[in-house]
Design an enzyme around this catalytic site. Sequence first.
Site, PDB file in Angstrom:
ATOM      1  N   LYS A  53       5.376   1.595  -2.952  1.00 40.28           N
ATOM      2  CA  LYS A  53       5.401   3.224  -3.670  1.00 40.28           C
ATOM      3  C   LYS A  53       5.485   2.944  -5.164  1.00 40.28           C
ATOM      4  O   LYS A  53       6.148   1.913  -5.358  1.00 40.28           O
ATOM      5  CB  LYS A  53       6.466   3.987  -2.915  1.00 40.28           C
ATOM      6  CG  LYS A  53       5.897   5.398  -3.121  1.00 40.28           C
ATOM      7  CD  LYS A  53       5.196   6.052  -1.926  1.00 40.28           C
ATOM      8  CE  LYS A  53       4.840   7.302  -2.123  1.00 40.28           C
ATOM      9  NZ  LYS A  53       3.937   8.011  -0.747  1.00 40.28           N
ATOM     10  N   ASN A 102      -2.168  18.934  -1.645  1.00 39.09           N
ATOM     11  CA  ASN A 102      -3.185  18.594  -0.897  1.00 39.09           C
ATOM     12  C   ASN A 102      -2.890  18.512   0.467  1.00 39.09           C
ATOM     13  O   ASN A 102      -3.575  18.978   1.557  1.00 39.09           O
ATOM     14  CB  ASN A 102      -3.526  16.767  -1.315  1.00 39.09           C
ATOM     15  CG  ASN A 102      -4.085  16.211  -0.267  1.00 39.09           C
ATOM     16  OD1 ASN A 102      -3.685  15.499   0.466  1.00 39.09           O
ATOM     17  ND2 ASN A 102      -5.531  16.225  -0.592  1.00 39.09           N
ATOM     18  N   SER A 152      -6.890   5.829   3.949  1.00 41.95           N
ATOM     19  CA  SER A 152      -7.029   4.883   2.647  1.00 41.95           C
ATOM     20  C   SER A 152      -7.302   3.522   3.052  1.00 41.95           C
ATOM     21  O   SER A 152      -7.982   3.030   2.383  1.00 41.95           O
ATOM     22  CB  SER A 152      -5.750   4.721   1.837  1.00 41.95           C
ATOM     23  OG  SER A 152      -5.317   6.128   1.096  1.00 41.95           O
ATOM     24  N   LYS A 177       5.412   3.411   8.483  1.00 39.87           N
ATOM     25  CA  LYS A 177       4.030   4.074   8.690  1.00 39.87           C
ATOM     26  C   LYS A 177       2.568   3.310   8.572  1.00 39.87           C
ATOM     27  O   LYS A 177       2.081   3.388   9.433  1.00 39.87           O
ATOM     28  CB  LYS A 177       4.312   5.175   7.213  1.00 39.87           C
ATOM     29  CG  LYS A 177       3.008   6.168   7.380  1.00 39.87           C
ATOM     30  CD  LYS A 177       2.955   6.918   5.995  1.00 39.87           C
ATOM     31  CE  LYS A 177       4.177   7.449   5.299  1.00 39.87           C
ATOM     32  NZ  LYS A 177       3.801   8.484   4.445  1.00 39.87           N
ATOM     33  N   GLY A 230      -2.711   8.509  -4.307  1.00 41.57           N
ATOM     34  CA  GLY A 230      -1.893   9.566  -4.670  1.00 41.57           C
ATOM     35  C   GLY A 230      -0.647   9.969  -4.040  1.00 41.57           C
ATOM     36  O   GLY A 230      -0.540   9.393  -2.808  1.00 41.57           O
ATOM     37  N   ASP A 231      -0.034  10.935  -4.303  1.00 44.43           N
ATOM     38  CA  ASP A 231       1.151  11.377  -3.861  1.00 44.43           C
ATOM     39  C   ASP A 231       1.587  12.723  -4.670  1.00 44.43           C
ATOM     40  O   ASP A 231       0.316  13.140  -5.383  1.00 44.43           O
ATOM     41  CB  ASP A 231       2.314  10.461  -3.705  1.00 44.43           C
ATOM     42  CG  ASP A 231       3.541  10.890  -2.800  1.00 44.43           C
ATOM     43  OD1 ASP A 231       3.197  10.826  -1.597  1.00 44.43           O
ATOM     44  OD2 ASP A 231       4.465  11.637  -3.300  1.00 44.43           O
ATOM     45  N   LYS A 269       0.849  -1.266   0.084  1.00 40.35           N
ATOM     46  CA  LYS A 269      -0.047   0.077  -0.068  1.00 40.35           C
ATOM     47  C   LYS A 269       0.785   1.077   0.186  1.00 40.35           C
ATOM     48  O   LYS A 269       1.765   1.304   0.890  1.00 40.35           O
ATOM     49  CB  LYS A 269      -0.996   0.022   1.234  1.00 40.35           C
ATOM     50  CG  LYS A 269      -1.900   1.354   1.197  1.00 40.35           C
ATOM     51  CD  LYS A 269      -3.025   1.093   0.729  1.00 40.35           C
ATOM     52  CE  LYS A 269      -3.872   2.120   0.392  1.00 40.35           C
ATOM     53  NZ  LYS A 269      -3.446   3.051  -0.836  1.00 40.35           N
ATOM     54  N   GLN A 316       7.517   3.944   3.977  1.00 33.32           N
ATOM     55  CA  GLN A 316       5.837   3.341   3.831  1.00 33.32           C
ATOM     56  C   GLN A 316       5.664   2.241   4.750  1.00 33.32           C
ATOM     57  O   GLN A 316       4.557   1.850   5.479  1.00 33.32           O
ATOM     58  CB  GLN A 316       5.459   3.001   2.443  1.00 33.32           C
ATOM     59  CG  GLN A 316       3.939   3.427   2.340  1.00 33.32           C
ATOM     60  CD  GLN A 316       3.629   4.676   2.100  1.00 33.32           C
ATOM     61  OE1 GLN A 316       4.126   5.631   1.405  1.00 33.32           O
ATOM     62  NE2 GLN A 316       2.166   4.854   2.983  1.00 33.32           N
ATOM     63  N   THR A 333      -4.638  13.534   5.270  1.00 34.33           N
ATOM     64  CA  THR A 333      -3.359  13.721   5.638  1.00 34.33           C
ATOM     65  C   THR A 333      -2.833  14.817   6.251  1.00 34.33           C
ATOM     66  O   THR A 333      -2.349  14.896   7.358  1.00 34.33           O
ATOM     67  CB  THR A 333      -2.007  13.751   4.231  1.00 34.33           C
ATOM     68  OG1 THR A 333      -2.543  12.520   3.596  1.00 34.33           O
ATOM     69  CG2 THR A 333      -0.779  13.540   4.712  1.00 34.33           C
TER      70      THR A 333
HETATM   71  P1  NDP Z   1       0.702  17.963  -4.305  1.00 36.85           P
HETATM   72  O1  NDP Z   1       1.217  17.205  -5.532  1.00 36.85           O
HETATM   73  O2  NDP Z   1      -0.685  18.062  -4.129  1.00 36.85           O
HETATM   74  O3  NDP Z   1       1.382  18.937  -3.739  1.00 36.85           O
HETATM   75  C1  NDP Z   1       2.873  19.364  -3.597  1.00 36.85           C
HETATM   76  C2  NDP Z   1       2.988  20.728  -3.202  1.00 36.85           C
HETATM   77  O4  NDP Z   1       4.708  20.722  -2.966  1.00 36.85           O
HETATM   78  C3  NDP Z   1       2.963  21.514  -4.205  1.00 36.85           C
HETATM   79  O5  NDP Z   1       2.876  22.915  -3.694  1.00 36.85           O
HETATM   80  C4  NDP Z   1       4.374  21.587  -5.156  1.00 36.85           C
HETATM   81  O6  NDP Z   1       4.443  22.829  -5.813  1.00 36.85           O
HETATM   82  C5  NDP Z   1       5.327  21.513  -3.877  1.00 36.85           C
HETATM   83  N1  NDP Z   1       6.486  20.719  -4.471  1.00 36.85           N
HETATM   84  C6  NDP Z   1       6.628  19.379  -4.803  1.00 36.85           C
HETATM   85  N2  NDP Z   1       7.783  19.045  -5.277  1.00 36.85           N
HETATM   86  C7  NDP Z   1       8.480  20.080  -4.792  1.00 36.85           C
HETATM   87  C8  NDP Z   1       9.968  20.496  -5.220  1.00 36.85           C
HETATM   88  N3  NDP Z   1      10.795  19.520  -5.448  1.00 36.85           N
HETATM   89  N4  NDP Z   1      10.333  21.606  -4.387  1.00 36.85           N
HETATM   90  C9  NDP Z   1       9.751  22.577  -3.981  1.00 36.85           C
HETATM   91  N5  NDP Z   1       8.301  22.383  -3.797  1.00 36.85           N
HETATM   92  C10 NDP Z   1       7.545  21.179  -4.366  1.00 36.85           C
HETATM   93  O7  NDP Z   1       1.233  16.709  -3.354  1.00 36.85           O
HETATM   94  P2  NDP Z   1       0.887  16.285  -1.667  1.00 36.85           P
HETATM   95  O8  NDP Z   1       0.435  17.536  -0.868  1.00 36.85           O
HETATM   96  O9  NDP Z   1       0.057  15.100  -1.990  1.00 36.85           O
HETATM   97  O10 NDP Z   1       2.492  15.910  -1.296  1.00 36.85           O
HETATM   98  C11 NDP Z   1       3.163  16.822  -0.232  1.00 36.85           C
HETATM   99  C12 NDP Z   1       4.286  15.788   0.455  1.00 36.85           C
HETATM  100  O11 NDP Z   1       3.343  15.061   1.234  1.00 36.85           O
HETATM  101  C13 NDP Z   1       4.932  14.799  -0.221  1.00 36.85           C
HETATM  102  O12 NDP Z   1       6.173  14.661   0.454  1.00 36.85           O
HETATM  103  C14 NDP Z   1       3.828  13.394  -0.291  1.00 36.85           C
HETATM  104  O13 NDP Z   1       4.956  12.498  -0.280  1.00 36.85           O
HETATM  105  C15 NDP Z   1       3.558  13.759   1.328  1.00 36.85           C
HETATM  106  N6  NDP Z   1       2.404  12.842   1.684  1.00 36.85           N
HETATM  107  C16 NDP Z   1       1.413  12.986   0.696  1.00 36.85           C
HETATM  108  C17 NDP Z   1       0.441  12.090   1.130  1.00 36.85           C
HETATM  109  C18 NDP Z   1      -1.051  12.267   0.520  1.00 36.85           C
HETATM  110  O14 NDP Z   1      -2.148  11.680   0.985  1.00 36.85           O
HETATM  111  N7  NDP Z   1      -1.304  13.075  -0.408  1.00 36.85           N
HETATM  112  C19 NDP Z   1       0.064  11.277   2.549  1.00 36.85           C
HETATM  113  C20 NDP Z   1       1.604  11.442   3.074  1.00 36.85           C
HETATM  114  C21 NDP Z   1       2.346  12.041   2.735  1.00 36.85           C
HETATM  115  P3  NDP Z   1       4.529  22.805  -7.381  1.00 36.85           P
HETATM  116  O15 NDP Z   1       2.847  22.947  -7.562  1.00 36.85           O
HETATM  117  O16 NDP Z   1       4.973  23.913  -7.734  1.00 36.85           O
HETATM  118  O17 NDP Z   1       4.664  21.554  -7.745  1.00 36.85           O
HETATM  119  O1  2IT Z   2       3.114   8.977   1.661  1.00 31.69           O
HETATM  120  C1  2IT Z   2       1.878   8.471   1.678  1.00 31.69           C
HETATM  121  O2  2IT Z   2       1.545   7.974   2.737  1.00 31.69           O
HETATM  122  C2  2IT Z   2       0.697   8.683   0.684  1.00 31.69           C
HETATM  123  N1  2IT Z   2       1.130   9.147  -0.490  1.00 31.69           N
HETATM  124  C3  2IT Z   2      -0.591   8.107   1.033  1.00 31.69           C
HETATM  125  C4  2IT Z   2      -0.523   6.694   0.622  1.00 31.69           C
HETATM  126  C5  2IT Z   2      -1.908   6.123   0.501  1.00 31.69           C
HETATM  127  O3  2IT Z   2      -1.896   5.050   0.002  1.00 31.69           O
HETATM  128  O4  2IT Z   2      -2.954   6.481   0.812  1.00 31.69           O
END
Ligand code: NDP
Ligand code: 2IT
Length: 448
Positions: A128, A243, A380, A116, A167-168, A92, A113, A212
């Site tokens: 992943k 997100n 999830s 976590k 998603g991520d 997952k 992961q 998240t």
């Molecule tokens: P999104 O794609 O929704 O948003 C990512 C954000 O981070 C955007 O504002 C983006 O800017 C910025 N960003 C991405 N890459 C970079 C970079 N290299 N340098 C600077 N800024 C950057 O992703 P999420 O919000 O889902 O994910 C954000 C973090 O949270 C990640 O590390 C992800 O692994 C982690 N995460 C996400 C989960 C989820 O459920 N979605 C769960 C647990 C962890 P821009 O728009 O300019 O690219």
């Molecule tokens: O980093 C993470 O935990 C995620 N991007 C969410 C993974 C999931 O299966 O919901």
Amino acid sequence: MDAKQYVSELFERVVKRNANEKEFHQAVQEVLESLVPVLEKHPEYIDLGIAERIVEPERQIIFRVPWMDDNGKVHVNRGFRVQFNSAIGPYKGGIRFHPSVYVGIIKFLGFEQIFKNSLTGLPIGGGKGGSDFDPKGKSDAEVMRFCQSFMSELYRHIGQDVDVPAGDIGVGGREIGFMYGQYKRLKNAYEAGVLTGKGLTYGGSLGRTEATGFGLVYFVDEMIKAKGMSFEGKTVVISGSGNVAIYATKKVQQLGGKVVALSDSNGYIYDKDGVKLDTVKRLKEVERKRISEYVKEYPTAEYHEGCANIWTIPCDVALPCATQNEINEESARILVKNGVKAVGEGANMPSTLEATKVFIESGVLFAPAKAANAGGVATSALEMSQNSMRLHWTFEEVDAKLKDIMVNIYKNASEAAEKYGHKDNLVVGANIAGFIKVAEAMKAQGLV
Ligand code: NDP
Ligand code: 2IT
């Protein structure tokens, strides 16, 4: 064998065997160092090669993803799925679309992961995936063709009892919808539990979108409450505007905190009066624009090019929610100097090893990603439960379960930290608590 020596030799082998995968090395180093007291107490884990097996993915899939843009030009991207560990449940973990994606990033994320997912207390293994595809500036039609091509290969490797992506970075509701549609067409079956983060009309769970960010704030709230603090009246800096950042902002605001900064990969905004979340949501989620547009609507706010300086803004709580290694040692020192009291990692591995050390040694309350951002994957798993039952829970039910899960993760991580001689060190506590459940399952299941 001496546990310290065992860990250091194992780490050397990981670096040699997985050359040029620096993010993976970093994630492994942090976990292995935390495990020394556990391996001292449980020498059978060394005899059974538990740590040696945990650092080696059960399976890694790399594939070609050809697609055509709106002008008829052919592009070839690379797709990945790393199925890391299935001891406690089906693999997952999310899918990331970002040009920086390569095997070292997918492996660090898949490795994290495992622990976590174990911490959530739910039956999910670690995996992943992703691609070096850049969704920025692409039309909806291009994104759809890419997602369909990606799934045309991935579908044979996943399944609701096998491996369940979500998603991520770069993968949200739109991409999950396109991937689910292609999966369903190829399988000729409605296996809703094969992907999570689905839309509410076709098997998604209420509360997954928020999970998240909300979960992160529930966790940090629990951590600061234990030291007599709360979010009420606190100044909070959050990086990212995706997100995780958006829903962390929403929950901080609900708890009476003031979020003064957000960012994207080009720069950050500073709004001393507190960011207006509805505007950010419209700009980022609907119009898919840059965060710099915010200051056109609120001229009293500031926009600064570049991301790193967001950490020079004085704050009580910092929540990095963008990407890996976005806080280095220097930024950590500036945050500490400016009086930061708590740091909560919404992104995966946003602090370098050196930055983490600065926070811990300075007595900053530090919530590591594995524990603090586990609310997304936990919800999830709740989505998978609802899909299996063919039922829907209300937002309030899901949110209450999420809160319970985050409070429990805090409790388990802090108890493990204390038990193994690192009171208040949640990095060590989360790694140990996550590891032990997986190690026990691997022990019971024999050498596989
Ligand atoms: P999104 O794609 O929704 O948003 C990512 C954000 O981070 C955007 O504002 C983006 O800017 C910025 N960003 C991405 N890459 C970079 C970079 N290299 N340098 C600077 N800024 C950057 O992703 P999420 O919000 O889902 O994910 C954000 C973090 O949270 C990640 O590390 C992800 O692994 C982690 N995460 C996400 C989960 C989820 O459920 N979605 C769960 C647990 C962890 P821009 O728009 O300019 O690219
Ligand atoms: O980093 C993470 O935990 C995620 N991007 C969410 C993974 C999931 O299966 O919901």
